[in-house]
Design an enzyme around this catalytic site. Structure first.
Site, short mmCIF file in Angstrom:
data_model
loop_
_atom_site.label_atom_id
_atom_site.label_comp_id
_atom_site.label_asym_id
_atom_site.label_seq_id
_atom_site.Cartn_x
_atom_site.Cartn_y
_atom_site.Cartn_z
N ARG A 294 -45.17 7.77 -21.62
CA ARG A 294 -44.09 8.01 -22.58
C ARG A 294 -44.41 7.36 -23.93
NH1 ARG A 294 -39.17 7.57 -18.12
NH2 ARG A 294 -39.33 9.78 -17.53
N TYR A 429 -41.63 17.18 -22.44
CA TYR A 429 -42.35 16.64 -21.28
C TYR A 429 -42.33 15.12 -21.23
CZ TYR A 429 -46.78 16.83 -24.18
OH TYR A 429 -47.76 16.71 -25.13
N GLU A 430 -42.70 14.60 -20.07
CA GLU A 430 -42.59 13.17 -19.76
C GLU A 430 -41.14 12.68 -19.83
OE1 GLU A 430 -44.83 11.58 -18.39
OE2 GLU A 430 -46.55 12.85 -18.81
N GLY A 431 -40.19 13.53 -19.50
CA GLY A 431 -38.78 13.19 -19.59
C GLY A 431 -38.23 13.64 -20.92
#
Length: 571
Positions: A294, A429-431
């Site tokens: 992140r 992406y990645e949350g």
């Protein structure tokens, strides 16, 4: 136009703003001296400028493609990745025991920023490898470490992460991929995964997949998920590639951007895998990879912002349209007030986002080196802010870059639109950034706001020092921090999480705005009378005040948000 990596920006940040000297003062990172840091940034900058950046348009115009089950990558990408690998850039932060450099995360993040600005599609390949290396270092058995880590660190093999399925996106616990124990230390993995970044390629070597799957009789939801290492080719004990494993590329996704990065749909059919970590400990292991990823994704947004800014600035300096009274602009559109406003806003936000990310990386390094819970809390607090604000900045700056180009920004041949298309996914992406905001107001406030309050106290100490030199700017930042403190107190008092979630995104945005004001003020203190002081004044006077409206939104609660019924939203 040529890309120029922001080497001097990082040298300035590390020396004057986020103070890398504290990291160097630890035994873990004592070899990352100022000379070493500068040399690494300089060499990384050269690689980005001369090798990686020229591949930017290739990846967009000649996308990765699937031919008879083989992923063909964009022209020059194989050579570009090999240059990255041979330079040791994949294993910058990796354990020297396995061939890594053992450098601070702050340097890894800086190089990721530079590489993303040069060519995000290619940068994603080493980023995936770095995340897998970290997960294996923390959770894999010694046998897996000894076999896989040297190959991953060197870049001879590449890594991926496999979470998402058609029915399981942000709700990872809904996955249906299965794992069955073979009784010999291996497992049979079956299922389909989508959105797998760099899921395959034609570089040679092995592609090593970290796959989330569920063992028989495991509980539902995220608690029942385990993590498995599933290579494309099954290696022998010496690392020689053997039989092809039961994992295949079904298709490549047709995407808005990052066309040079093959995003794969992967099918696992009784593939052989090895357990990483404990049974049903998959999410803990995967989050080791995701948390620093992140930070990396936040830096991707910042890197794209840098590239888009440089592209727009070069166009503005060259384009002549209309008359202006600014002689210094030599008749270019740079003399127009609105163009100057756009470019200065872009530059100011890039600095704020970059400084926040660097602060985050330093906190991660201090937590790693000392084990201090205060540093761990600081790193955790800054991670969702870095990811969301960094990527939001990338999107905003890329969009503004198109506007600076005017009509030509809408024409693909200028390359301005590619930045906007490439960066858009980083907020997802990645949350997603909404999930990052929810994480900030919920999980990161489980301490009652203690970590946030400690950060506010530090900021106000710095502001007190700045008052003697820049009283007006210091006053503005002080008032902003106090408003954020009050909003945070309100937030942690809300026991109904829906009240927090309703204002989570504006709260995160306000937090980032105010952090940016503080970091710009520190930059001004280190460059009194210089360009950084001028940029700080612009940010603090014109951009920082956004926090007031954002905090009002953050504290409005959920009632109005849900006032319209689903039917009324449709009407």
């Amino acid at each position: 136009m040529p890309y120029r990596a922001p080497v001097e920006d990082y040298n300035f940040l590390f020396e004057h703003v986020v103070k890398l000297e504290a990291v160097r003062g630890t035994e873990r990172f004592e070899e990352a001296t100022d000379d070493v840091t500068r040399a690494i940034l300089t060499e990384a900058g050269k690689l980005c400028d001369t090798v990686v950046a020229p591949l930017q348009r290739n990846g967009d115009l000649n996308p990765a493609r699937l031919e008879n089950g083989v992923v063909r990558t964009s022209p020059g990408f194989e050579e570009g990745f090999k240059a990255i690998a041979e330079g040791g850039w994949v294993g910058m932060a990796a354990d020297p025991e396995y061939g890594g450099m053992g450098l601070p995360m702050a340097l890894t993040a800086a190089v990721g920023d530079m590489m993303s600005g040069a060519c995000l599609s290619l940068q994603l390949a080493p980023l995936m490898g770095q995340g897998q290396i970290e997960a294996l270092e923390h959770h894999a058995s010694d046998a897996i470490k000894d076999l896989y880590l040297p190959k991953l660190v060197s870049g001879e093999w590449t890594g991926t992460m496999n979470l998402t399925e058609p029915q399981a996106g942000s709700d990872v616990g809904a996955l249906t991929s299965k794992a069955e124990d073979n009784g010999d230390g291996t497992y049979r993995i079956s299922g389909q995964k989508i959105f797998i970044t760099w899921g395959d390629h034609d570089f040679g070597g092995n592609v090593c997949h970290l796959v989330l799957a569920r063992l028989p009789d495991a509980p539902a939801g995220t608690k029942g998920i385990s993590l498995f290492l599933v290579p494309k080719f099954i290696p022998d004990a010496d690392g020689n590639l053997g039989a092809r494993n039961g994992v295949n590329v079904v298709s490549l996704e047709h995407k808005l951007g990052i066309h040079g990065s093959p995003t794969c749909v992967l099918e696992y059919a009784d593939a052989t895998g090895w357990l990483v970590g404990a049974e049903q400990g998959g999410m803990a292991a995967m989050f080791t990879m995701m948390n620093n990823a992140r930070l990396g994704v936040g830096c991707q947004g910042i890197g794209i912002a840098e590239g888009a800014y440089q592209h727009a600035l070069a166009y503005a300096q060259d384009r002549k349209q209309g008359k202006t009274q600014d002689a210094s602009s030599k008749g270019s559109i740079l003399g127009h007030a609105d163009v100057r406003r756009m470019l200065t806003s872009m530059k100011a936000d890039i600095f704020a986002a970059r400084a926040i990310a660097a602060s985050n990386a330093v906190a991660i390094d201090m937590a790693t080196a000392t084990g201090d819970k205060v540093w761990k809390a600081r790193a955790a607090l800054l991670t969702p802010i870095t990811k969301a604000f960094g990527t939001d900045t990338g999107i905003a700056v890329a969009d503004t870059g198109i506007q600076v180009h005017g009509g030509m920004g809408f024409i693909e041949e200028t390359g301005a639109a590619q930045y906007a298309r490439d960066v858009r996914v980083t907020a997802i992406y990645e949350g997603t950034n909404g999930i990052q905001a929810m994480d900030l107001v919920a999980r990161k406030m489980m301490d009652g706001g203690e970590a946030a309050m400690a950060l506010f106290d530090e900021i106000e100490t710095d502001v007190e020092t700045a008052k003697e030199v820049f009283p007006e700017m210091a006053k503005d930042v002080w008032e902003a921090v106090e408003s954020l403190r009050e909003a945070t107190e309100w937030l942690v008092a809300q026991t109904d999480m829906q009240e927090r979630f309703a204002g989570a995104v504006p709260y995160l945005r306000a937090f980032a705005r105010i952090l940016g004001g503080h970091l710009h003020l520190k930059a001004a203190m280190a460059d009194q009378g210089g360009a950084r002081e001028k940029l700080a004044r612009f940010y603090i006077q014109r951009m920082l005040p956004e926090y007031a409206a954002l905090l009002a939104h953050a504290q409005a609660g959920a009632k109005d948000l849900y006032a319209l019924t689903p039917d009324e939203l449709e009407a």
